[in-house]
Design an enzyme around this catalytic site. Structure first.
Site, mmCIF file in Angstrom:
data_model
loop_
_atom_site.group_PDB
_atom_site.id
_atom_site.type_symbol
_atom_site.label_atom_id
_atom_site.label_comp_id
_atom_site.label_asym_id
_atom_site.label_seq_id
_atom_site.Cartn_x
_atom_site.Cartn_y
_atom_site.Cartn_z
ATOM 1 N N LYS A 13 -4.165 -9.154 -14.923
ATOM 2 C CA LYS A 13 -4.628 -8.224 -15.962
ATOM 3 C C LYS A 13 -3.459 -7.705 -16.785
ATOM 4 O O LYS A 13 -3.459 -7.798 -18.019
ATOM 5 C CB LYS A 13 -5.360 -7.012 -15.357
ATOM 6 C CG LYS A 13 -6.593 -7.350 -14.550
ATOM 7 C CD LYS A 13 -7.299 -6.091 -14.060
ATOM 8 C CE LYS A 13 -6.456 -5.219 -13.153
ATOM 9 N NZ LYS A 13 -6.173 -5.812 -11.832
ATOM 10 N N ARG A 88 -12.533 1.197 -13.396
ATOM 11 C CA ARG A 88 -12.484 0.545 -12.093
ATOM 12 C C ARG A 88 -13.649 0.955 -11.202
ATOM 13 O O ARG A 88 -13.756 0.469 -10.083
ATOM 14 C CB ARG A 88 -11.184 0.952 -11.404
ATOM 15 C CG ARG A 88 -10.209 -0.202 -11.186
ATOM 16 C CD ARG A 88 -8.976 0.389 -10.514
ATOM 17 N NE ARG A 88 -8.093 -0.597 -10.001
ATOM 18 C CZ ARG A 88 -6.991 -1.022 -10.624
ATOM 19 N NH1 ARG A 88 -6.708 -0.586 -11.825
ATOM 20 N NH2 ARG A 88 -6.202 -1.894 -10.042
ATOM 21 N N ARG A 126 4.288 -12.489 -3.544
ATOM 22 C CA ARG A 126 5.475 -12.962 -4.267
ATOM 23 C C ARG A 126 6.103 -11.798 -5.041
ATOM 24 O O ARG A 126 7.306 -11.596 -5.047
ATOM 25 C CB ARG A 126 5.095 -14.100 -5.220
ATOM 26 C CG ARG A 126 6.298 -14.890 -5.699
ATOM 27 C CD ARG A 126 5.905 -16.074 -6.576
ATOM 28 N NE ARG A 126 4.739 -16.797 -6.109
ATOM 29 C CZ ARG A 126 3.699 -17.125 -6.869
ATOM 30 N NH1 ARG A 126 3.667 -16.786 -8.144
ATOM 31 N NH2 ARG A 126 2.683 -17.786 -6.377
ATOM 32 N N ARG A 133 7.208 -2.702 -5.415
ATOM 33 C CA ARG A 133 6.091 -1.803 -5.706
ATOM 34 C C ARG A 133 5.491 -1.336 -4.393
ATOM 35 O O ARG A 133 5.189 -2.153 -3.515
ATOM 36 C CB ARG A 133 5.057 -2.541 -6.562
ATOM 37 C CG ARG A 133 4.714 -1.761 -7.815
ATOM 38 C CD ARG A 133 3.816 -2.521 -8.709
ATOM 39 N NE ARG A 133 2.420 -2.388 -8.318
ATOM 40 C CZ ARG A 133 1.415 -2.743 -9.091
ATOM 41 N NH1 ARG A 133 1.665 -3.251 -10.283
ATOM 42 N NH2 ARG A 133 0.174 -2.608 -8.690
ATOM 43 N N ARG A 144 -6.888 -2.728 -1.555
ATOM 44 C CA ARG A 144 -7.178 -2.891 -2.991
ATOM 45 C C ARG A 144 -8.276 -3.940 -3.194
ATOM 46 O O ARG A 144 -9.151 -3.771 -4.049
ATOM 47 C CB ARG A 144 -5.901 -3.275 -3.742
ATOM 48 C CG ARG A 144 -4.946 -2.078 -3.874
ATOM 49 C CD ARG A 144 -3.503 -2.500 -3.970
ATOM 50 N NE ARG A 144 -3.194 -3.212 -5.190
ATOM 51 C CZ ARG A 144 -2.077 -3.919 -5.365
ATOM 52 N NH1 ARG A 144 -1.180 -3.992 -4.387
ATOM 53 N NH2 ARG A 144 -1.843 -4.525 -6.495
HETATM 54 P P1 B4P Z 1 -1.267 -8.450 -12.400
HETATM 55 O O1 B4P Z 1 -2.643 -8.776 -11.954
HETATM 56 O O2 B4P Z 1 -0.974 -8.553 -13.850
HETATM 57 O O3 B4P Z 1 -0.988 -7.057 -11.716
HETATM 58 P P2 B4P Z 1 -1.418 -5.621 -12.148
HETATM 59 O O4 B4P Z 1 -1.833 -5.521 -13.566
HETATM 60 O O5 B4P Z 1 -0.260 -4.826 -11.733
HETATM 61 O O6 B4P Z 1 -2.753 -5.309 -11.351
HETATM 62 P P3 B4P Z 1 -3.053 -4.438 -10.109
HETATM 63 O O7 B4P Z 1 -4.532 -4.388 -10.010
HETATM 64 O O8 B4P Z 1 -2.309 -5.026 -8.951
HETATM 65 O O9 B4P Z 1 -2.443 -2.985 -10.327
HETATM 66 P P4 B4P Z 1 -2.730 -1.746 -11.293
HETATM 67 O O10 B4P Z 1 -1.439 -1.395 -11.894
HETATM 68 O O11 B4P Z 1 -3.874 -1.997 -12.229
HETATM 69 O O12 B4P Z 1 -0.128 -9.381 -11.745
HETATM 70 C C1 B4P Z 1 0.119 -9.441 -10.381
HETATM 71 C C2 B4P Z 1 1.262 -10.428 -10.088
HETATM 72 O O13 B4P Z 1 0.831 -11.761 -10.354
HETATM 73 C C3 B4P Z 1 2.514 -10.221 -10.949
HETATM 74 O O14 B4P Z 1 3.658 -10.394 -10.148
HETATM 75 C C4 B4P Z 1 2.437 -11.315 -12.006
HETATM 76 O O15 B4P Z 1 3.715 -11.728 -12.437
HETATM 77 C C5 B4P Z 1 1.736 -12.413 -11.236
HETATM 78 N N1 B4P Z 1 0.940 -13.280 -12.103
HETATM 79 C C6 B4P Z 1 0.100 -12.888 -13.088
HETATM 80 N N2 B4P Z 1 -0.483 -13.948 -13.655
HETATM 81 C C7 B4P Z 1 -0.003 -15.053 -12.988
HETATM 82 C C8 B4P Z 1 -0.238 -16.455 -13.090
HETATM 83 N N3 B4P Z 1 -1.082 -16.984 -14.008
HETATM 84 N N4 B4P Z 1 0.389 -17.285 -12.230
HETATM 85 C C9 B4P Z 1 1.237 -16.787 -11.308
HETATM 86 N N5 B4P Z 1 1.526 -15.486 -11.159
HETATM 87 C C10 B4P Z 1 0.893 -14.621 -11.996
HETATM 88 O O16 B4P Z 1 -3.212 -0.596 -10.278
HETATM 89 C C11 B4P Z 1 -2.364 -0.085 -9.272
HETATM 90 C C12 B4P Z 1 -2.998 1.113 -8.574
HETATM 91 O O17 B4P Z 1 -3.176 2.215 -9.516
HETATM 92 C C13 B4P Z 1 -4.402 0.936 -7.997
HETATM 93 O O18 B4P Z 1 -4.397 0.330 -6.716
HETATM 94 C C14 B4P Z 1 -4.899 2.414 -7.950
HETATM 95 O O19 B4P Z 1 -4.343 3.104 -6.869
HETATM 96 C C15 B4P Z 1 -4.341 3.002 -9.217
HETATM 97 N N6 B4P Z 1 -5.262 2.935 -10.362
HETATM 98 C C16 B4P Z 1 -5.035 2.246 -11.523
HETATM 99 N N7 B4P Z 1 -6.091 2.368 -12.344
HETATM 100 C C17 B4P Z 1 -7.011 3.131 -11.683
HETATM 101 C C18 B4P Z 1 -8.308 3.593 -12.011
HETATM 102 N N8 B4P Z 1 -8.900 3.271 -13.175
HETATM 103 N N9 B4P Z 1 -8.974 4.352 -11.105
HETATM 104 C C19 B4P Z 1 -8.421 4.689 -9.942
HETATM 105 N N10 B4P Z 1 -7.184 4.281 -9.560
HETATM 106 C C20 B4P Z 1 -6.481 3.503 -10.426
#
Ligand code: B4P
Length: 193
Positions: A13, A88, A126, A133, A144
């Site tokens: 995302k 979410r 990875r 983090r 999660r």
């Molecule tokens: P991403 O999937 O891009 O990770 P993210 O945006 O950080 O999503 P995530 O759901 O984990 O965390 P968020 O910050 O939203 O990428 C993950 C990894 O994969 C990266 O290392 C990337 O390089 C790699 N990758 C991506 N695409 C790839 C591909 N095609 N091939 C290979 N590798 C790839 O949320 C974090 C926390 O915040 C939540 O757990 C919660 O506690 C809180 N939170 C956030 N929003 C909330 C909400 N609306 N309500 C309540 N809590 C919330």
């Protein structure tokens, strides 16, 4: 235009939302990034949510709704935004609908990244090895994914029911391949303004 980038943790995302800024010309708003910024600076909100983030749990709806509302009212989001990680839960989706409706706006499209759990687990582990983090550890990742299945996945039906375009894109493969799939898929979405 308001776009929601949707998918399980690790589905790409944040990665894809960042790449879409140039194509869509609206800011990327990640609620995860907003919360992490608060914890890094050590604001009262950041101190309140730090342990929740580390455990991989969702922060309370009312709290994140306030954070999102403040960010969406900023001048750079006047013409739209790419929302990443929000909504979410179904209550968050309802709150977003109400907030947007009060300004005569709505969610224009939901971009749902489809990635299997084994792939997201590998990606997050990875990232754990490359960055530090707090929530990229096996216990928090399992939490999660559980919350995603239980609380977040139903948000898609919240949008499908009234006819908001929900565009499902295969999120497996390398980052550029996924980006090109998204750009192609978005060409079919009508622009509201
Ligand atoms: P991403 O999937 O891009 O990770 P993210 O945006 O950080 O999503 P995530 O759901 O984990 O965390 P968020 O910050 O939203 O990428 C993950 C990894 O994969 C990266 O290392 C990337 O390089 C790699 N990758 C991506 N695409 C790839 C591909 N095609 N091939 C290979 N590798 C790839 O949320 C974090 C926390 O915040 C939540 O757990 C919660 O506690 C809180 N939170 C956030 N929003 C909330 C909400 N609306 N309500 C309540 N809590 C919330």
């Amino acid at each position: 235009m308001i776009y929601v980038v949707f998918g399980p943790p690790g589905s790409g995302k944040g990665t894809q939302a960042e790449l879409l800024i140039g194509a869509l010309d609206v800011p990327h708003i990640s609620t995860g990034d907003l919360l992490r910024a608060e914890t890094e600076v050590g604001t009262p909100l950041g101190r309140q949510v730090a342990s929740t983030l580390a455990a991989g749990e969702l922060v309370p709806d009312e709290l994140i709704e306030r954070v999102l509302e403040r960010r969406l009212r900023a001048p750079d989001a006047r013409l739209g935004a790419i929302l990443d990680g929000y909504p979410r839960t179904v209550p968050q989706a309802r709150a977003l609908d109400d907030l947007l409706a009060s300004a005569g706006r709505r969610v224009d499209a939901v971009l749902a990244l489809d990635v299997d759990e084994r792939t997201v687990l590998n990606r997050l582990l990875r990232r754990a090895a490359e960055q530090r983090r707090a929530d990229d550890n096996p216990t928090s990742i399992a939490e999660r994914l559980r919350e995603y299945r239980q609380l977040t996945a139903p948000v898609l039906d919240h949008y499908r029911a009234p006819g908001v375009p929900v565009i499902e894109v295969d999120g497996t493969g390398d980052v550029e391949t996924v980006h090109q799939r998204i750009v192609t898929a978005l060409k079919g979405v009508p622009r509201s303004s």
